[in-house]
Scaffold this motif. Structure first.
Motif, PDB file in Angstrom:
ATOM      1  N   LEU A 185     -14.329  -6.418  85.034  1.00 52.04           N
ATOM      2  CA  LEU A 185     -15.337  -5.844  84.144  1.00 52.04           C
ATOM      3  C   LEU A 185     -14.655  -4.893  83.165  1.00 52.04           C
ATOM      4  CD1 LEU A 185     -18.319  -5.660  83.447  1.00 52.04           C
ATOM      5  CD2 LEU A 185     -18.549  -3.841  85.146  1.00 52.04           C
ATOM      6  N   TRP A 186     -14.730  -5.239  81.868  1.00 48.18           N
ATOM      7  CA  TRP A 186     -14.134  -4.432  80.811  1.00 48.18           C
ATOM      8  C   TRP A 186     -15.236  -3.887  79.907  1.00 48.18           C
ATOM      9  CZ3 TRP A 186      -8.773  -3.789  79.489  1.00 48.18           C
ATOM     10  CH2 TRP A 186      -7.883  -4.434  80.359  1.00 48.18           C
ATOM     11  N   PHE A 187     -15.052  -2.650  79.438  1.00 50.08           N
ATOM     12  CA  PHE A 187     -15.946  -2.043  78.460  1.00 50.08           C
ATOM     13  C   PHE A 187     -15.157  -1.805  77.176  1.00 50.08           C
ATOM     14  CE2 PHE A 187     -17.832  -0.943  82.512  1.00 50.08           C
ATOM     15  CZ  PHE A 187     -19.195  -1.105  82.300  1.00 50.08           C
ATOM     16  N   GLN A 188     -15.781  -2.056  76.026  1.00 53.03           N
ATOM     17  CA  GLN A 188     -15.076  -1.961  74.740  1.00 53.03           C
ATOM     18  C   GLN A 188     -15.870  -1.128  73.740  1.00 53.03           C
ATOM     19  OE1 GLN A 188     -15.904  -3.222  71.570  1.00 53.03           O
ATOM     20  NE2 GLN A 188     -13.914  -2.853  70.594  1.00 53.03           N
ATOM     21  N   ASP A 189     -15.140  -0.429  72.872  1.00 49.97           N
ATOM     22  CA  ASP A 189     -15.766   0.329  71.786  1.00 49.97           C
ATOM     23  C   ASP A 189     -14.671   0.727  70.802  1.00 49.97           C
ATOM     24  OD1 ASP A 189     -17.989   1.413  70.522  1.00 49.97           O
ATOM     25  OD2 ASP A 189     -17.647   3.398  71.361  1.00 49.97           O
ATOM     26  N   GLU A 190     -15.054   1.347  69.712  1.00 52.93           N
ATOM     27  CA  GLU A 190     -14.069   1.842  68.760  1.00 52.93           C
ATOM     28  C   GLU A 190     -14.482   3.232  68.264  1.00 52.93           C
ATOM     29  OE1 GLU A 190     -17.031  -0.780  67.559  1.00 52.93           O
ATOM     30  OE2 GLU A 190     -15.080  -1.594  68.138  1.00 52.93           O
ATOM     31  N   ALA A 191     -13.476   4.008  67.879  1.00 57.61           N
ATOM     32  CA  ALA A 191     -13.723   5.374  67.411  1.00 57.61           C
ATOM     33  C   ALA A 191     -12.937   5.619  66.129  1.00 57.61           C
ATOM     34  CB  ALA A 191     -13.318   6.384  68.473  1.00 57.61           C
ATOM     35  N   ARG A 192     -13.542   6.358  65.215  1.00 58.42           N
ATOM     36  CA  ARG A 192     -12.836   6.736  63.994  1.00 58.42           C
ATOM     37  C   ARG A 192     -12.068   8.026  64.249  1.00 58.42           C
ATOM     38  NH1 ARG A 192     -12.673   9.768  59.566  1.00 58.42           N
ATOM     39  NH2 ARG A 192     -14.311  11.136  60.378  1.00 58.42           N
ATOM     40  N   ILE A 193     -10.803   8.021  63.890  1.00 62.35           N
ATOM     41  CA  ILE A 193      -9.950   9.204  64.050  1.00 62.35           C
ATOM     42  C   ILE A 193      -9.366   9.517  62.681  1.00 62.35           C
ATOM     43  CG2 ILE A 193      -7.898  10.154  65.176  1.00 62.35           C
ATOM     44  CD1 ILE A 193      -8.440   8.072  67.412  1.00 62.35           C
ATOM     45  N   GLY A 194      -9.546  10.743  62.212  1.00 66.57           N
ATOM     46  CA  GLY A 194      -9.098  11.035  60.864  1.00 66.57           C
ATOM     47  C   GLY A 194      -8.747  12.477  60.618  1.00 66.57           C
ATOM     48  N   GLN A 195      -8.438  12.754  59.353  1.00 64.16           N
ATOM     49  CA  GLN A 195      -8.018  14.098  58.973  1.00 64.16           C
ATOM     50  C   GLN A 195      -9.170  15.095  59.079  1.00 64.16           C
ATOM     51  OE1 GLN A 195      -6.453  13.109  55.068  1.00 64.16           O
ATOM     52  NE2 GLN A 195      -4.342  13.298  55.797  1.00 64.16           N
ATOM     53  N   LYS A 196     -10.381  14.649  58.802  1.00 67.48           N
ATOM     54  CA  LYS A 196     -11.529  15.545  58.944  1.00 67.48           C
ATOM     55  C   LYS A 196     -11.874  15.583  60.424  1.00 67.48           C
ATOM     56  CE  LYS A 196     -15.896  16.607  56.651  1.00 67.48           C
ATOM     57  NZ  LYS A 196     -15.398  17.865  56.088  1.00 67.48           N
ATOM     58  N   ASN A 197     -11.166  16.436  61.132  1.00 62.91           N
ATOM     59  CA  ASN A 197     -11.155  16.415  62.598  1.00 62.91           C
ATOM     60  C   ASN A 197     -12.133  17.425  63.185  1.00 62.91           C
ATOM     61  OD1 ASN A 197     -10.332  15.577  65.099  1.00 62.91           O
ATOM     62  ND2 ASN A 197      -8.157  15.919  64.713  1.00 62.91           N
ATOM     63  N   GLY A 198     -12.323  17.335  64.470  1.00 63.39           N
ATOM     64  CA  GLY A 198     -13.236  18.239  65.158  1.00 63.39           C
ATOM     65  C   GLY A 198     -12.520  19.413  65.801  1.00 63.39           C
ATOM     66  N   ILE A 199     -13.297  20.420  66.169  1.00 65.77           N
ATOM     67  CA  ILE A 199     -12.792  21.591  66.890  1.00 65.77           C
ATOM     68  C   ILE A 199     -13.560  21.681  68.206  1.00 65.77           C
ATOM     69  CG2 ILE A 199     -12.640  24.109  66.891  1.00 65.77           C
ATOM     70  CD1 ILE A 199     -12.298  24.028  63.890  1.00 65.77           C
ATOM     71  N   VAL A 200     -12.840  21.807  69.301  1.00 63.30           N
ATOM     72  CA  VAL A 200     -13.477  21.856  70.615  1.00 63.30           C
ATOM     73  C   VAL A 200     -13.301  23.236  71.239  1.00 63.30           C
ATOM     74  CG1 VAL A 200     -13.201  19.391  71.026  1.00 63.30           C
ATOM     75  CG2 VAL A 200     -11.389  20.965  71.719  1.00 63.30           C
ATOM     76  N   ARG A 201     -14.000  23.457  72.333  1.00 68.57           N
ATOM     77  CA  ARG A 201     -13.925  24.760  73.011  1.00 68.57           C
ATOM     78  C   ARG A 201     -12.532  25.007  73.576  1.00 68.57           C
ATOM     79  NH1 ARG A 201     -19.456  25.054  76.654  1.00 68.57           N
ATOM     80  NH2 ARG A 201     -20.941  24.732  74.964  1.00 68.57           N
ATOM     81  N   GLN A 202     -12.181  26.279  73.713  1.00 66.18           N
ATOM     82  CA  GLN A 202     -10.929  26.658  74.336  1.00 66.18           C
ATOM     83  C   GLN A 202     -11.119  27.975  75.061  1.00 66.18           C
ATOM     84  OE1 GLN A 202      -8.873  27.472  70.364  1.00 66.18           O
ATOM     85  NE2 GLN A 202      -7.989  29.094  71.641  1.00 66.18           N
ATOM     86  N   TRP A 203     -10.236  28.235  76.048  1.00 67.66           N
ATOM     87  CA  TRP A 203     -10.282  29.515  76.743  1.00 67.66           C
ATOM     88  C   TRP A 203      -9.687  30.591  75.837  1.00 67.66           C
ATOM     89  CZ3 TRP A 203     -13.142  30.148  80.832  1.00 67.66           C
ATOM     90  CH2 TRP A 203     -13.392  29.076  81.681  1.00 67.66           C
ATOM     91  N   ALA A 204     -10.352  31.713  75.774  1.00 69.31           N
ATOM     92  CA  ALA A 204      -9.877  32.851  74.974  1.00 69.31           C
ATOM     93  C   ALA A 204     -10.434  34.129  75.579  1.00 69.31           C
ATOM     94  CB  ALA A 204     -10.325  32.718  73.516  1.00 69.31           C
ATOM     95  N   ARG A 205      -9.821  35.256  75.255  1.00 65.22           N
ATOM     96  CA  ARG A 205     -10.299  36.526  75.796  1.00 65.22           C
ATOM     97  C   ARG A 205     -11.670  36.857  75.229  1.00 65.22           C
ATOM     98  NH1 ARG A 205      -7.028  39.265  78.944  1.00 65.22           N
ATOM     99  NH2 ARG A 205      -4.789  38.850  78.917  1.00 65.22           N
TER     100      ARG A 205
END
Length: 356
Positions: A185-205
């Motif tokens: 059983l295989w699952f397939q999809d595609e994603a766009r990856i580019g210069q207009k990128n995202g910012i995700v959470r990070q640990w910080a004080r």
């Protein structure tokens, strides 16, 4: 100095030692042994050392033993202060959190602690600190987690029926296969990856506002990805466009990763380049399409989230080649952790009878 407290006489030393051996509470056992030693005539200082305590502490436990017997030697932890919200109010709050805010009434699209602080005060007359609201939510069984994608036009009944009927759907598509053919059983999809990128959470004080690079240019590529959760395997191509030609290349790539003498079921959404009659499906592969507007049924959506959070977000790509290199590097890191592919990709409704 005060006189020794007299022990109750309805338990013998041997009986207390028997209770100590049977107890599953280590602290109760040690206290029982100390009191048994006193009953045997040992001085109370030495008897206290057997239980790892001093004489005054032993005296306190003797009082509790006299009052409640062996059960009095169990730790009795304070439950802490009573909640300022009644059980009924807590149930109402939990239901409100699960339902989510009404944007027209509450003015927000998701609950924050500061919003719930205000609502709790208005509805129940209790003014909590915003930090305590978070603790209260944890006590009620909630966590601050990422949501899965949900299409606004989705028919929930169709999604549930698809999962319920999956064994019959699979059987109908594979009825012409020779007996005992191994099915992957295989699952397939595609994603766009580019210069207009995202910012995700990070640990910080606390109190700081960390910064991450955010590009505003628009060069991009598409990562075509497929996973076989039961095997912890994957197959991907980084390509400039998402179209029929690119999809054909990816199908051929997946076909090469299917084990010898096995047949692959490729589960994917209904994008135009997936459903076109111009695709040539290899002999070792059968396509099954997901219901429309149901991205949560495809675990590759969660793979994209995993790749972005760990290796693709918070970055600036200089040019198209850098985007391709980053996409390929991220996918290779995923392939190096087959247990992660299995963990992300296994779905109970789809993998009935299969084990990782």
């Amino acid at each position: 100095m005060g006189s020794a407290v007299k022990l109750r006489d309805d338990y013998s030393a041997s009986e207390l030692r028997r209770l100590a051996r049977a107890s599953k509470d280590v602290r109760q056992s040690s206290r029982l042994l100390s009191i048994a030693a006193v009953l045997d005539g040992m001085n109370r200082t030495d008897a206290a050392r057997i239980g790892g305590m001093d004489r005054q502490t032993l005296r306190d436990w003797v009082h509790r033993f006299n009052a409640a017997g062996p059960d009095g030697l169990l730790d009795q932890w304070s439950p802490g202060p009573l909640s300022r919200l009644s059980p009924e109010q807590q149930s109402e709050l939990a239901a409100m959190v699960e339902t989510g805010p009404d944007r027209a009434v509450d003015g927000v699209v998701r609950w924050r602690r500061i919003d719930l602080k205000r609502v709790i005060k208005e509805r129940f007359g209790v003014d909590y600190d915003a930090r305590y609201v978070g603790k209260l939510l944890h006590k009620l069984g909630f966590s601050h987690i990422s949501a899965r994608p949900h299409h606004p036009g989705q028919d929930a009944h169709i999604v549930e029926e698809f999962k319920k009927n999956w064994p019959r759907t699979l059987k109908a598509h594979l009825c012409d296969l020779p007996p005992r053919t191994k099915v992957e059983l295989w699952f397939q999809d595609e994603a766009r990856i580019g210069q207009k990128n995202g910012i995700v959470r990070q640990w910080a004080r606390r109190g700081t506002r960390p910064r991450q690079p955010a590009d505003q240019r628009y060069k991009s590529a598409y990562l075509f990805g497929a996973i076989c959760p039961a095997r912890g395997a994957g197959a991907a191509l980084a390509l400039p466009f998402a179209d029929t030609e690119a999809m054909q290349r990816h199908i051929d790539e997946i076909s090469r990763h299917v084990e010898k003498d096995a047949h692959a079921v490729l589960v994917m959404d209904r994008a135009g380049w997936h459903t076109t009659a111009n695709l040539r499906m290899p002999k070792n592969m059968t396509a099954i399409f997901l219901p429309s507007r149901s991205p949560e049924l495809n675990p590759v959506e969660n793979v994209w989230q995993y790749l972005r959070q760990n290796w693709l977000s918070n970055r600036v790509f200089d040019d198209y080649d850098a985007i391709i290199d980053a996409a390929c590097e991220a996918w290779q890191k995923l392939l190096a952790a087959p247990e992660t592919i299995t963990s992300i990709g296994m779905r109970q409704w789809a993998h009935v009878g299969q084990t990782p």
